[in-house]
Design a protein around this motif. Structure first.
Motif, PDB file in Angstrom:
ATOM      1  N   ARG A   1      11.188  -6.622  -2.050  1.00  0.00           N
ATOM      2  CA  ARG A   1      12.151  -7.412  -1.271  1.00  0.00           C
ATOM      3  C   ARG A   1      13.109  -6.529  -0.485  1.00  0.00           C
ATOM      4  NH1 ARG A   1      11.610  -9.971  -6.156  1.00  0.00           N
ATOM      5  NH2 ARG A   1      13.356  -8.810  -7.063  1.00  0.00           N
ATOM      6  N   GLU A   2      13.363  -5.334  -0.973  1.00  0.00           N
ATOM      7  CA  GLU A   2      14.329  -4.448  -0.332  1.00  0.00           C
ATOM      8  C   GLU A   2      13.687  -3.375   0.538  1.00  0.00           C
ATOM      9  OE1 GLU A   2      17.151  -2.914  -3.155  1.00  0.00           O
ATOM     10  OE2 GLU A   2      17.028  -4.762  -4.330  1.00  0.00           O
ATOM     11  N   CYS A   3      12.394  -3.422   0.686  1.00  0.00           N
ATOM     12  CA  CYS A   3      11.691  -2.354   1.402  1.00  0.00           C
ATOM     13  C   CYS A   3      10.590  -2.961   2.257  1.00  0.00           C
ATOM     14  CB  CYS A   3      11.090  -1.372   0.386  1.00  0.00           C
ATOM     15  SG  CYS A   3      10.148  -0.030   1.145  1.00  0.00           S
ATOM     16  N   ARG A   4      10.421  -2.430   3.429  1.00  0.00           N
ATOM     17  CA  ARG A   4       9.313  -2.854   4.290  1.00  0.00           C
ATOM     18  C   ARG A   4       8.546  -1.628   4.778  1.00  0.00           C
ATOM     19  NH1 ARG A   4       7.158  -7.109   3.488  1.00  0.00           N
ATOM     20  NH2 ARG A   4       6.551  -7.508   5.615  1.00  0.00           N
ATOM     21  N   ASN A   5       8.536  -0.569   3.967  1.00  0.00           N
ATOM     22  CA  ASN A   5       7.824   0.641   4.349  1.00  0.00           C
ATOM     23  C   ASN A   5       6.325   0.391   4.396  1.00  0.00           C
ATOM     24  OD1 ASN A   5      10.078   2.245   4.609  1.00  0.00           O
ATOM     25  ND2 ASN A   5       9.875   3.225   2.624  1.00  0.00           N
ATOM     26  N   ILE A   6       5.656   1.184   5.206  1.00  0.00           N
ATOM     27  CA  ILE A   6       4.203   1.129   5.260  1.00  0.00           C
ATOM     28  C   ILE A   6       3.641   2.250   4.386  1.00  0.00           C
ATOM     29  CG2 ILE A   6       4.231   0.109   7.554  1.00  0.00           C
ATOM     30  CD1 ILE A   6       3.245   2.899   8.584  1.00  0.00           C
ATOM     31  N   PHE A   7       2.373   2.116   4.016  1.00  0.00           N
ATOM     32  CA  PHE A   7       1.705   3.146   3.222  1.00  0.00           C
ATOM     33  C   PHE A   7       0.212   3.003   3.428  1.00  0.00           C
ATOM     34  CE2 PHE A   7       2.159  -0.581   0.525  1.00  0.00           C
ATOM     35  CZ  PHE A   7       0.910  -0.716  -0.057  1.00  0.00           C
ATOM     36  N   PHE A   8      -0.525   3.985   2.949  1.00  0.00           N
ATOM     37  CA  PHE A   8      -1.979   3.929   2.950  1.00  0.00           C
ATOM     38  C   PHE A   8      -2.430   3.736   1.518  1.00  0.00           C
ATOM     39  CE2 PHE A   8      -1.245   7.068   6.535  1.00  0.00           C
ATOM     40  CZ  PHE A   8      -1.239   6.080   7.506  1.00  0.00           C
ATOM     41  N   HIS A   9      -3.288   2.767   1.286  1.00  0.00           N
ATOM     42  CA  HIS A   9      -3.815   2.524  -0.051  1.00  0.00           C
ATOM     43  C   HIS A   9      -4.532   3.778  -0.542  1.00  0.00           C
ATOM     44  CE1 HIS A   9      -3.018  -1.766  -0.447  1.00  0.00           C
ATOM     45  NE2 HIS A   9      -3.309  -1.871   0.833  1.00  0.00           N
ATOM     46  N   THR A  10      -4.248   4.138  -1.762  1.00  0.00           N
ATOM     47  CA  THR A  10      -4.879   5.328  -2.326  1.00  0.00           C
ATOM     48  C   THR A  10      -6.118   4.982  -3.140  1.00  0.00           C
ATOM     49  OG1 THR A  10      -3.349   5.204  -4.186  1.00  0.00           O
ATOM     50  CG2 THR A  10      -2.751   6.664  -2.371  1.00  0.00           C
ATOM     51  N   GLY A  11      -6.197   3.784  -3.657  1.00  0.00           N
ATOM     52  CA  GLY A  11      -7.346   3.362  -4.453  1.00  0.00           C
ATOM     53  C   GLY A  11      -8.337   2.574  -3.618  1.00  0.00           C
ATOM     54  N   SER A  12      -9.531   2.437  -4.141  1.00  0.00           N
ATOM     55  CA  SER A  12     -10.560   1.711  -3.396  1.00  0.00           C
ATOM     56  C   SER A  12     -10.426   0.194  -3.537  1.00  0.00           C
ATOM     57  CB  SER A  12     -11.951   2.143  -3.872  1.00  0.00           C
ATOM     58  OG  SER A  12     -12.083   1.882  -5.256  1.00  0.00           O
ATOM     59  N   ASP A  13      -9.648  -0.257  -4.541  1.00  0.00           N
ATOM     60  CA  ASP A  13      -9.552  -1.700  -4.765  1.00  0.00           C
ATOM     61  C   ASP A  13      -8.466  -2.373  -3.918  1.00  0.00           C
ATOM     62  OD1 ASP A  13      -7.232  -0.857  -5.985  1.00  0.00           O
ATOM     63  OD2 ASP A  13      -7.725  -1.653  -7.970  1.00  0.00           O
ATOM     64  N   ARG A  14      -7.679  -1.612  -3.203  1.00  0.00           N
ATOM     65  CA  ARG A  14      -6.644  -2.138  -2.303  1.00  0.00           C
ATOM     66  C   ARG A  14      -5.630  -3.035  -3.011  1.00  0.00           C
ATOM     67  NH1 ARG A  14      -9.181   1.328   0.523  1.00  0.00           N
ATOM     68  NH2 ARG A  14     -10.243   0.765   2.419  1.00  0.00           N
ATOM     69  N   SER A  15      -5.392  -2.793  -4.292  1.00  0.00           N
ATOM     70  CA  SER A  15      -4.469  -3.635  -5.051  1.00  0.00           C
ATOM     71  C   SER A  15      -3.029  -3.135  -5.001  1.00  0.00           C
ATOM     72  CB  SER A  15      -4.925  -3.721  -6.510  1.00  0.00           C
ATOM     73  OG  SER A  15      -4.864  -2.441  -7.106  1.00  0.00           O
ATOM     74  N   GLN A  16      -2.804  -1.979  -4.413  1.00  0.00           N
ATOM     75  CA  GLN A  16      -1.458  -1.409  -4.341  1.00  0.00           C
ATOM     76  C   GLN A  16      -0.544  -2.344  -3.554  1.00  0.00           C
ATOM     77  OE1 GLN A  16      -1.540   2.572  -2.810  1.00  0.00           O
ATOM     78  NE2 GLN A  16       0.681   2.676  -2.562  1.00  0.00           N
TER      79      GLN A  16
END
Length: 168
Positions: free
Chosen positions: A139-154
């Motif tokens: 809720r306090e963050c809108r940063n972007i990132f790249f998923h590190t795992g193959s399941d895309r659950s991050q």
């Protein structure tokens, strides 16, 4: 040359924006962003600062489109960037390293940054798929990132955000 590493430029720039406080607010903050990548440093003007802010919004739009499942819109935006900021590879043997590929260092700081970011993001998407892009759900963050795992659950950009939200 690891072209995917250039995708980190996207995260580094886009995550300078916080609605509460813009971390890219003056030329010193722009220099601080660029300092870890000396090949991108150069003479900076307020026009460069504004161009970097516009680039930040454009890159955020691409990531947000991808996260929203609007793959075509994300790809169109990225392809438009690649056309506007063409990548020019060159062989380099700097600092005692054997010959390897780099992106040329011609043009303004924002143009070089945009070319590297767009190329890195394109390679990342090509290798991992457009679903590799993520937007922190804290809720306090809108940063972007790249998923590190193959399941895309991050769901969070960092452990800190996950713990703050009581997730992960």
């Amino acid at each position: 040359m690891d072209l995917v590493s250039y995708a980190d430029l996207v995260v580094e720039l886009v995550n300078t924006h916080d609605p509460a406080e813009d971390a890219l607010h003056d030329l010193d903050s722009l220099r601080a962003l660029l300092t870890p990548r000396p090949h991108l440093l150069g003479r900076l003007t307020y026009r460069d600062l504004e161009a970097m802010r516009q680039l930040r919004q454009e890159l955020r739009g691409i990531v947000e489109a991808a996260v929203a499942g609007e793959d075509d819109r994300a790809a169109e935006g990225l392809n438009a960037m690649l056309i506007r900021h063409p990548v020019h590879p060159a062989l380099s043997d700097h600092d005692g390293h054997p010959w390897h590929l780099h992106l040329t260092e011609d043009g303004s700081v924002p143009d070089r940054y945009a070319a590297g970011a767009a190329m890195g993001l394109a390679v990342l998407i090509g290798e991992r798929g457009i679903g590799a892009l993520g937007l922190c759900t804290s809720r306090e963050c809108r940063n972007i990132f790249f998923h590190t795992g193959s399941d895309r659950s991050q769901r969070y950009c960092s452990d800190r955000c996950g713990k703050r939200d009581g997730g992960q």
